[in-house]
Design a protein around this motif. Sequence first.
Motif, PDB file in Angstrom:
ATOM      1  N   LEU A   1       0.833  -1.203   0.000  1.00 45.22           N
ATOM      2  CA  LEU A   1       0.000   0.000   0.000  1.00 45.22           C
ATOM      3  C   LEU A   1       0.870   1.256   0.000  1.00 45.22           C
ATOM      4  CD1 LEU A   1      -2.779  -0.852   2.616  1.00 45.22           C
ATOM      5  CD2 LEU A   1      -2.958  -0.882   0.125  1.00 45.22           C
ATOM      6  N   PRO A   2       0.553   2.230  -0.820  1.00 45.46           N
ATOM      7  CA  PRO A   2       1.305   3.489  -0.827  1.00 45.46           C
ATOM      8  C   PRO A   2       0.866   4.394   0.313  1.00 45.46           C
ATOM      9  CG  PRO A   2      -0.429   3.601  -2.459  1.00 45.46           C
ATOM     10  CD  PRO A   2      -0.500   2.219  -1.867  1.00 45.46           C
ATOM     11  N   THR A   3       0.807   3.815   1.509  1.00 40.77           N
ATOM     12  CA  THR A   3       0.341   4.518   2.700  1.00 40.77           C
ATOM     13  C   THR A   3       1.475   4.595   3.708  1.00 40.77           C
ATOM     14  OG1 THR A   3      -1.916   3.718   2.393  1.00 40.77           O
ATOM     15  CG2 THR A   3      -1.326   4.468   4.598  1.00 40.77           C
ATOM     16  N   GLY A   4       1.833   5.797   4.095  1.00 41.67           N
ATOM     17  CA  GLY A   4       2.874   5.950   5.092  1.00 41.67           C
ATOM     18  C   GLY A   4       2.373   5.542   6.468  1.00 41.67           C
ATOM     19  N   CYS A   5       3.293   5.127   7.330  1.00 42.58           N
ATOM     20  CA  CYS A   5       2.939   4.770   8.695  1.00 42.58           C
ATOM     21  C   CYS A   5       4.168   4.935   9.578  1.00 42.58           C
ATOM     22  CB  CYS A   5       2.406   3.337   8.769  1.00 42.58           C
ATOM     23  SG  CYS A   5       3.631   2.063   8.397  1.00 42.58           S
ATOM     24  N   VAL A   6       3.947   4.855  10.868  1.00 44.77           N
ATOM     25  CA  VAL A   6       5.037   4.851  11.844  1.00 44.77           C
ATOM     26  C   VAL A   6       5.272   3.405  12.260  1.00 44.77           C
ATOM     27  CG1 VAL A   6       5.813   5.688  14.097  1.00 44.77           C
ATOM     28  CG2 VAL A   6       4.329   7.112  12.676  1.00 44.77           C
ATOM     29  N   THR A   7       6.527   3.026  12.402  1.00 42.10           N
ATOM     30  CA  THR A   7       6.841   1.667  12.835  1.00 42.10           C
ATOM     31  C   THR A   7       7.999   1.688  13.821  1.00 42.10           C
ATOM     32  OG1 THR A   7       7.403  -0.584  12.091  1.00 42.10           O
ATOM     33  CG2 THR A   7       8.411   1.245  10.900  1.00 42.10           C
ATOM     34  N   ASN A   8       7.964   0.760  14.768  1.00 38.91           N
ATOM     35  CA  ASN A   8       9.097   0.674  15.682  1.00 38.91           C
ATOM     36  C   ASN A   8      10.349   0.305  14.882  1.00 38.91           C
ATOM     37  OD1 ASN A   8       7.724  -1.823  15.302  1.00 38.91           O
ATOM     38  ND2 ASN A   8       8.621  -2.706  17.137  1.00 38.91           N
ATOM     39  N   TRP A   9      11.452   0.923  15.246  1.00 34.20           N
ATOM     40  CA  TRP A   9      12.691   0.786  14.469  1.00 34.20           C
ATOM     41  C   TRP A   9      13.323  -0.576  14.724  1.00 34.20           C
ATOM     42  CZ3 TRP A   9      18.201   2.522  15.763  1.00 34.20           C
ATOM     43  CH2 TRP A   9      19.015   2.472  14.608  1.00 34.20           C
ATOM     44  N   MET A  10      13.321  -1.407  13.684  1.00 35.02           N
ATOM     45  CA  MET A  10      14.011  -2.687  13.726  1.00 35.02           C
ATOM     46  C   MET A  10      14.947  -2.739  12.522  1.00 35.02           C
ATOM     47  SD  MET A  10      11.009  -5.343  14.985  1.00 35.02           S
ATOM     48  CE  MET A  10      12.188  -6.702  15.107  1.00 35.02           C
ATOM     49  N   HIS A  11      16.190  -2.352  12.755  1.00 34.54           N
ATOM     50  CA  HIS A  11      17.184  -2.370  11.690  1.00 34.54           C
ATOM     51  C   HIS A  11      17.505  -3.812  11.311  1.00 34.54           C
ATOM     52  CE1 HIS A  11      20.117  -3.398  14.824  1.00 34.54           C
ATOM     53  NE2 HIS A  11      19.599  -2.419  15.552  1.00 34.54           N
ATOM     54  N   ASP A  12      18.389  -3.992  10.371  1.00 32.84           N
ATOM     55  CA  ASP A  12      18.660  -5.328   9.828  1.00 32.84           C
ATOM     56  C   ASP A  12      19.190  -6.306  10.872  1.00 32.84           C
ATOM     57  OD1 ASP A  12      17.851  -4.510   7.342  1.00 32.84           O
ATOM     58  OD2 ASP A  12      19.877  -4.187   6.567  1.00 32.84           O
ATOM     59  N   HIS A  13      19.723  -5.795  11.973  1.00 32.38           N
ATOM     60  CA  HIS A  13      20.311  -6.659  12.996  1.00 32.38           C
ATOM     61  C   HIS A  13      19.547  -6.587  14.312  1.00 32.38           C
ATOM     62  CE1 HIS A  13      23.421  -6.913  10.008  1.00 32.38           C
ATOM     63  NE2 HIS A  13      23.676  -5.633  10.114  1.00 32.38           N
ATOM     64  N   CYS A  14      18.274  -6.217  14.229  1.00 32.76           N
ATOM     65  CA  CYS A  14      17.391  -6.160  15.403  1.00 32.76           C
ATOM     66  C   CYS A  14      16.300  -7.205  15.212  1.00 32.76           C
ATOM     67  CB  CYS A  14      16.794  -4.758  15.539  1.00 32.76           C
ATOM     68  SG  CYS A  14      15.596  -4.586  16.889  1.00 32.76           S
ATOM     69  N   PHE A  15      16.150  -8.107  16.172  1.00 38.45           N
ATOM     70  CA  PHE A  15      15.256  -9.240  15.999  1.00 38.45           C
ATOM     71  C   PHE A  15      14.138  -9.312  17.045  1.00 38.45           C
ATOM     72  CE2 PHE A  15      19.605 -10.561  14.627  1.00 38.45           C
ATOM     73  CZ  PHE A  15      19.383 -10.402  13.266  1.00 38.45           C
ATOM     74  N   PHE A  16      13.971  -8.241  17.811  1.00 36.40           N
ATOM     75  CA  PHE A  16      12.870  -8.160  18.766  1.00 36.40           C
ATOM     76  C   PHE A  16      12.532  -6.687  18.932  1.00 36.40           C
ATOM     77  CE2 PHE A  16      11.048  -8.690  23.174  1.00 36.40           C
ATOM     78  CZ  PHE A  16       9.972  -9.476  22.785  1.00 36.40           C
ATOM     79  N   GLY A  17      11.232  -6.352  18.947  1.00 31.81           N
ATOM     80  CA  GLY A  17      10.855  -4.950  18.872  1.00 31.81           C
ATOM     81  C   GLY A  17      10.084  -4.409  20.055  1.00 31.81           C
ATOM     82  N   ALA A  18      10.033  -5.135  21.183  1.00 29.17           N
ATOM     83  CA  ALA A  18       9.270  -4.654  22.334  1.00 29.17           C
ATOM     84  C   ALA A  18       9.929  -3.418  22.927  1.00 29.17           C
ATOM     85  CB  ALA A  18       9.177  -5.741  23.396  1.00 29.17           C
ATOM     86  N   PRO A  19       9.172  -2.327  23.129  1.00 32.65           N
ATOM     87  CA  PRO A  19       9.760  -1.148  23.765  1.00 32.65           C
ATOM     88  C   PRO A  19      10.156  -1.445  25.205  1.00 32.65           C
ATOM     89  CG  PRO A  19       7.382  -0.910  23.573  1.00 32.65           C
ATOM     90  CD  PRO A  19       7.752  -2.136  22.797  1.00 32.65           C
ATOM     91  N   LEU A  20      11.043  -0.621  25.746  1.00 30.15           N
ATOM     92  CA  LEU A  20      11.395  -0.748  27.154  1.00 30.15           C
ATOM     93  C   LEU A  20      10.344  -0.010  27.970  1.00 30.15           C
ATOM     94  CD1 LEU A  20      15.272  -0.192  27.198  1.00 30.15           C
ATOM     95  CD2 LEU A  20      13.982  -2.327  26.972  1.00 30.15           C
TER      96      LEU A  20
END
Length: 375
Positions: free
Chosen positions: A80-99
């Motif tokens: 979808l050509p729809t922008g959104c906000v996403t938690n930052w998970m770079h190529d070497h990040c494998f879990f995205g739970a905030p602190l």
Amino acid sequence: MDMASHPALTAARAYAPTQRLRWTALAEAAAEANAFYIPEMLCAALDHLADSTVHVLEAQQDGELIGLMPVIVAGRYGRLPTGCVTNWMHDHCFFGAPLIRRGQEAAAWRGLLEQLDDAPWAPGFLHLRGLDAAGANAAALEALCVEQRRGRREVHRYDRAMLRSELDADAYWEANVRAKKRKELRRLQKRLADLGTVESRLLTDAVDLSGWCDEFLALEASGWKGAEGTALASRPQDAAFFRSACTAALESGLLHFLRMDLDGRAIAMLVNFRHGEGAFSFKIAFDEALGRFSPGVLIEIANLHAVQGDPAIGWMDSCAAADHPMIDSLWAERRTITQYRIALRGQGLARARREAAFALANGVEALGRRLKGQG
């Protein structure tokens, strides 16, 4: 604190004297472990891997930091050509739970979502990736969305291997690995030992860290990852991130770096990062010329003994892909990893656009399921 308000996003170094202390205190009190967002790894990633603007959101209550989540703006959501906000998970990040501070889960999520609701740079909705479906973050977020009547959709989930057991390594091995596989691996261990002295050891001396990092980068680059350009050594910034994260984690006692040597030469290496009572398996590298001995599997056996023999480590997340043929055959427990789409609010035109984006994504997803005969 908004990282985007500072030029060139070199702010992990600039904020280190003040922010790192606050982030460390939050990490030590976090309701859910995430080694990828502790300051040792997050600051290294901000320094070396932030190719686009990263907003590091902080939630506070009575002057105390209770939540931290790095996010980016994505120009598209899937197809979808729809922008959104996403938690930052770079190529070497494998879990995205905030602190999120233990006992303040609802308040932290409330503060984080309010910031996104009010942020003029935040389009569409919040796409949360890499959460534990049974974790404290997911439970608190669901409860808050119900309370606020805020739209929430689970958009994907999968199971991946994890290690969580009260058994010692030998008992775990006997209970969870098939007898035929155990026999084959004992045969490979014996055949490898016929070639020379095999030794497994953990990194304990900071003096050795630089050399171990060099060996790991070279070993990983010597295999298929190097050929495909996905090895850490393939990009200077990735290698710099790796060295920086390892150095900071070792100083904090959070690095779990294991190697297997044949006559003093590394033939397999495994890097894990700890947070709280948990640990996260980060990267593995092995000598593919010795593939007939399965050195990657053999170092995982050594890792099983190291983890189960360490009273400070209660569990380890494999961070592996779903249905991983190697680690799934060695570790019996599973962790369900999920993604959510969370509605954002706001005022006036911004709210209308966000509502439309959330509804569009929901509609396209529902249509896709019907076309596949899933509902």
